[in-house]
Design an enzyme around this catalytic site. Structure first.
Site, PDB file in Angstrom:
ATOM      1  N   LYS B  78      32.028 -10.618 -17.035  1.00  0.00           N
ATOM      2  CA  LYS B  78      31.104  -9.683 -17.697  1.00  0.00           C
ATOM      3  C   LYS B  78      29.914 -10.455 -18.253  1.00  0.00           C
ATOM      4  O   LYS B  78      30.073 -11.591 -18.722  1.00  0.00           O
ATOM      5  CB  LYS B  78      31.861  -8.959 -18.817  1.00  0.00           C
ATOM      6  CG  LYS B  78      31.105  -7.822 -19.476  1.00  0.00           C
ATOM      7  CD  LYS B  78      31.992  -7.117 -20.511  1.00  0.00           C
ATOM      8  CE  LYS B  78      31.280  -5.979 -21.212  1.00  0.00           C
ATOM      9  NZ  LYS B  78      32.154  -5.312 -22.209  1.00  0.00           N
ATOM     10  N   SER B 158      32.385  -0.272 -21.731  1.00  0.00           N
ATOM     11  CA  SER B 158      31.209  -0.985 -21.295  1.00  0.00           C
ATOM     12  C   SER B 158      31.466  -1.992 -20.175  1.00  0.00           C
ATOM     13  O   SER B 158      30.521  -2.434 -19.524  1.00  0.00           O
ATOM     14  CB  SER B 158      30.585  -1.722 -22.475  1.00  0.00           C
ATOM     15  OG  SER B 158      31.465  -2.724 -22.968  1.00  0.00           O
ATOM     16  N   SER B 182      36.431  -0.663 -24.237  1.00  0.00           N
ATOM     17  CA  SER B 182      35.560  -1.102 -23.148  1.00  0.00           C
ATOM     18  C   SER B 182      36.254  -1.846 -22.004  1.00  0.00           C
ATOM     19  O   SER B 182      35.619  -2.094 -20.979  1.00  0.00           O
ATOM     20  CB  SER B 182      34.454  -1.999 -23.699  1.00  0.00           C
ATOM     21  OG  SER B 182      33.462  -1.229 -24.302  1.00  0.00           O
TER      22      SER B 182
END
Lengths: 95, 493
Positions: B78, B158, B182
């Site tokens: 990420k 997210s 997330s």
């Protein structure tokens, strides 16, 4: 609680975010929607409850107050938008 | 997809160890898959040269018998993890040229164990969102579609890039972060496994902060065993994060397939919220039955403050965000927009560099911390947080080993569907996941079935503090009962 447009402008300034007049109108609606949502907490009885300060039962570790890292100003400044003579450069602050 | 990218991380690990293929071949197969999957927008930056270089080094270590536990395994990371020398933006245009001169502890642990970096994965800007639509690099598209429809769906957020990449076989596994759901919500939306470990299990050092008392790193993977392998490498004490736990890291893989006989599983009655879809409710019942069939005891429990977790989260998280994001002022790193004086420079820089959702959240955070409102909002929310944690302590003290709940209130929704004028509509996505961030507890999302429209649905297990092993054992029971879920159509190729 809800916010008026003057409060939106004041909070934006506190947060150091420039807002246009048009944005103030939108933000007022959006912030009020969020504040209405969190207002639900007002109904919880929190009498005598301690606010949480640490999520895990731990004491913060201590270490000797000595320099353990550093001495590479060029790496520290590598991402700076403006740098001069080994310093971060900003617009004039003191007249 | 190639035969190599089809393998689970666990199977790829075995294939590498036995010399059936090389790390370079495996990495190249993933790089080819990434190249062909531009339509998903899962990666914000692919790093093919670095990947092949790392794979080559892995092949050398595999040949000389010095292989690490993740040797040669290609992963995506990420974009809020700092990777030395690799552009790291957290999905924000304020960091569009930021190249960290240091490495996050979690990624350093992955490279120490031999993993290979494929690239950086898309996310909501500063991890603020539940759909990966707030990224400055555009939305990520879910590889899954509703049956008979080509309408693009969100992958959740997210960590939506991480989940989409794992589901579409563009990485053998991925590192995500979870502040309010997330990791688990995107895992549920894409048919993948995601675990948010206990607060303090993984170091937060070098991860771009959103809300420091809630943020945790964790893996997204294609099986429970894959997630166990990844977490073992990611976790561990780090002197650079004073909140990281000084506890040994167990062999999580050994817990996969472990007996759940006699475990007591709680079903919180407060999670039966109004408007829960019938298919989610019946999936939840089915999951409880699978655990019963495996020898666990399932009992109804009460977590009375559950409904206040989400509003309390939106005060605590946004207050912390307003403080954490004060550092983006156009001085030390990030973009700068010039102004007449320094205050105007700050204000223009932040107005220009942050997207709408981030600006909104900073402003709410600033408001709830401002004089006159601090006690009414922030202190009250922290008191409610104490009550939420106490709810869990009470049931754990009564002998509950883990809690079973849905991961999300619905399957994946359409791009643009929830980004209207009312931000709260999106916030409700986190209703089942956010509670345990508030209480610091671990939670795993495991795919458990398909919706009537053919979209993945996930169940969530919530554990005791540092009770990740029980979650891996229980998660495996669900995986074995429900099977694994692979996207039926590679429409993006």
């Amino acid at each position: 609680m809800s916010v008026d447009q003057a409060t939106v402008r004041r909070v934006a300034h506190l947060a150091r975010i420039a807002v246009t007049e048009e944005e103030v109108v939108h933000l007022q609606g959006e912030l009020n929607a969020i504040l209405a949502f969190v207002d639900e907490l007002a109904e919880v009885n929190v009498e005598g409850v301690e606010p949480m300060t640490s999520i895990t039962p731990m004491t913060l570790p201590l270490r000797a107050d000595v320099v353990t890292d550093g001495f590479y100003p060029e790496r520290v400044l590598a991402n700076a938008p403006a740098a001069e003579d080994g310093f971060f450069a900003v617009p004039k602050v003191v007249e | 997809m190639s035969e190599l990218t089809r393998l689970t991380l666990t199977a790829a690990h075995e294939g590498l160890a036995q010399g059936h293929f090389t790390a370079t071949e495996l990495t190249q197969a993933y790089l080819d898959a990434i190249e062909a999957a531009g339509a998903l927008n899962a990666y914000v930056l692919a790093t093919p040269e670095k990947a092949l270089e790392m794979a080559k080094a892995s092949d050398a270590r595999l040949a000389s018998g010095e292989a690490g536990p993740l040797e040669g395994i290609p992963l995506g990371v990420k974009d809020n993890y700092a990777v030395e020398g690799v552009r790291t933006t957290a999905g924000s245009s304020i960091l569009k040229h930021f190249v960290p001169p240091y490495e996050s502890t979690v990624t350093a642990n992955l490279w120490r164990d031999g993993a290979v970096l494929l690239g950086k994965l898309n996310q909501d800007e500063f991890a603020m969102g539940s759909s990966t639509e707030t990224s400055a690099f555009g939305a990520t598209v879910n590889p899954w579609r509703r049956e008979g429809s080509s309408a693009p769906l969100v992958p959740g957020g997210s960590s939506g890039g991480s989940a989409a990449a794992v589901a579409a076989h563009l990485a053998a596994g991925a590192a995500g972060t979870d502040t309010g759901g997330s990791i688990r919500q995107p895992a549920a939306f894409t048919g993948t496994v995601g675990i948010k470990p206990t607060y303090g299990r993984c170091s937060r050092w070098g991860i771009i902060a959103y809300a420091s008392s809630l943020d945790q790193a964790g893996p997204i993977a294609r099986s429970v065993n894959d997630a166990a392998l990844l977490l073992r490498s990611m976790a561990g004490h780090d002197p650079k994060d004073s909140t990281s736990a000084k506890l040994p890291v167990p062999d999580y893989e050994a817990a996969v397939g472990g007996s759940v006989k006699g475990m007591r599983i709680g079903i919180p009655r407060e999670y039966r919220v109004d408007g829960m879809s019938g298919e989610i409710a019946s999936l939840w019942d089915e999951g409880a039955q699978w655990l019963r069939d495996a020898g666990a005891e399932v009992v109804e429990i009460s977590l009375p403050h559950s409904k206040y977790a989400l509003p309390a989260y939106y005060i605590v998280a946004l207050a912390e965000a307003s403080s954490n994001l004060a550092r983006y002022d156009g001085v030390r790193y990030g973009e700068r927009v010039p102004g007449r004086d320094i205050v105007e420079m700050y204000e223009k820089t932040r107005a220009d560099g942050f997207g709408a959702e981030v600006r909104r959240r900073i402003m709410i955070g600033t408001y709830v911390l401002s004089a006159g409102y601090y006690d009414a909002y922030y202190v009250r929310a922290q008191k409610v947080r104490t009550l939420i944690k106490r709810d869990f302590e009470t049931v754990f003290a009564a002998g509950i080993d883990a809690v079973l709940a849905p991961a999300t209130p619905s399957p994946a929704f359409g791009i643009g569907e929830k980004s209207g004028a009312d931000p709260v509509e999106m916030y409700l996505q986190d209703v089942f996941t956010v509670t345990l961030n508030m209480a610091g507890l671990p939670g795993i999302a495991v795919p458990a079935g398909l919706s009537g429209e053919g979209l993945p649905l996930g169940l969530q297990l919530i554990g005791r503090p540092f009770g990740e092993e029980a979650l891996f054992s229980l998660g495996q029971v669900i995986e074995e009962a429900a099977g694994r879920f692979t996207c039926p159509d590679e429409w993006w190729r």
